[in-house]
Design an enzyme around this catalytic site. Sequence first.
Site, PDB file in Angstrom:
ATOM      1  N   GLU A 173       0.819  -1.209   0.000  1.00  0.00           N
ATOM      2  CA  GLU A 173       0.000   0.000   0.000  1.00  0.00           C
ATOM      3  C   GLU A 173       0.858   1.267   0.000  1.00  0.00           C
ATOM      4  O   GLU A 173       0.503   2.266  -0.640  1.00  0.00           O
ATOM      5  CB  GLU A 173      -0.931  -0.012   1.212  1.00  0.00           C
ATOM      6  CG  GLU A 173      -2.076  -1.005   1.121  1.00  0.00           C
ATOM      7  CD  GLU A 173      -1.648  -2.432   1.433  1.00  0.00           C
ATOM      8  OE1 GLU A 173      -2.425  -3.365   1.170  1.00  0.00           O
ATOM      9  OE2 GLU A 173      -0.527  -2.614   1.958  1.00  0.00           O
ATOM     10  N   HIS A 196     -11.371  -6.290   8.267  1.00  0.00           N
ATOM     11  CA  HIS A 196     -12.078  -6.070   7.010  1.00  0.00           C
ATOM     12  C   HIS A 196     -13.387  -5.304   7.190  1.00  0.00           C
ATOM     13  O   HIS A 196     -14.254  -5.349   6.317  1.00  0.00           O
ATOM     14  CB  HIS A 196     -12.352  -7.400   6.304  1.00  0.00           C
ATOM     15  CG  HIS A 196     -11.115  -8.084   5.805  1.00  0.00           C
ATOM     16  ND1 HIS A 196     -10.379  -8.926   6.592  1.00  0.00           N
ATOM     17  CD2 HIS A 196     -10.475  -8.019   4.618  1.00  0.00           C
ATOM     18  CE1 HIS A 196      -9.337  -9.382   5.912  1.00  0.00           C
ATOM     19  NE2 HIS A 196      -9.373  -8.837   4.701  1.00  0.00           N
TER      20      HIS A 196
END
Length: 422
Positions: free
Chosen positions: A138, A210
């Site tokens: 990322e 998540h």
Amino acid sequence: MRQRLVSQGLKYIQWRSASTAAARAPPKSAGPSSPPPPEAEPSVGQSSLLLQEPAEALATKGLTFADGHGLKGPNGRGREVRRMNLHQAIRDALGTALATNPKSIVFGEDVETGVFRCTLGLMDEFGKQRVFNTPLTEQGIAGFAIGYASIGGSAIAEIQFGDYIFPAFDQIVNEAAKQHYASGGGYPLQGGSLTIRAPIGSVGHGALYHSQSPEGFFLGAHGLKVVIPRTPIQAKGLLLAAVRDPCPTLVLEPKILYRAAAEMVPVDDYTLPLGDIDVLREGTDLTVLSYGTPLYTCQRAIELLVNPPASLIPFLPARLRPPNPAPSIQLIDVRCLNPLPLNSITEAVRKTGRMVVVHESGKSGGAGNNIAGEVARRAFDHLEAPIALVSGWDTPVPLAFERFYQPDVIRIFDKMVETLNY
């Protein structure tokens, strides 16, 4: 008062559970004295926030077509609309961005197929030079996006889950947000832009890695815009506006809405304004302020309070019971969390004198406390009750009973009653 509200919430749980059970039970032959079964709770797809008629979709506030021809279109025959869910609207926006700007590129982990299908087919349509997978880094995705925008390219990066945006935090907050200032207005080069997309929020089973809503971490990143859409129309228009805005922008997409929310969406290229509220429901007694998924829950809670079922009426304060007039409740979508549209929010609260803020992220460090503090400073003399907040809890999103982490109809309903009865 609090005990009364808890009791009221428990009664509503019983009522809603009975409604859901009745809706799922096999049909029975009704006897002459059988009461009508209670209605089941409506789904997101049944919400009045979703526009199901072409005329409604085309009348969306602030909608601006890129070709400049307005509602008549370039051929004078009007605009085409098509039913899309949220992930299809995002896919449509990305395709439009790639088709209209040869310097635009889409990249991220698995964008060639797309975990949520938001980028499905883009590589086949535009080629691997413009739509491509990246390594699982990322920080690298954000750093590459910053660099590409610095040479005049339009970088549209995807972080596969908002929960994993934190490795890119330094690049986004310490580099992207500050480049315009550090370069004396020279970043990005003309035509360049930096957009980072990420799915956020609970789905019922994503838990601590998540289901997070990380938007609050970016509220102090001056020079960065943070946008959260609520519907397919909003998602397409706000994403295209972000892609064409020289200010680095995070577009955080509530992933539970990818398939749950569907409505009629204009097919042509259009944008919606970044940086101002959207008033979804007018009201004079109370302002309810939210963004993303909780707006649907707020709308349902408002409907129950304005038109309460008979089973709830005995538990309402006398002033909120029929035949007294139903409370007039305003519902506002903030849409852009950074910078916050505080002038518009404050003006709304000055008219109603009461406010409830609702968001899914935790209370500490969330947008709600920031909004409440600023509104209290700016409109203190107009407030008739303390500003209320309904949020996620200050814990990780749990592995079990995730729904209890989310603001639900009961919690929002109780907080509205408490605020109106103050």
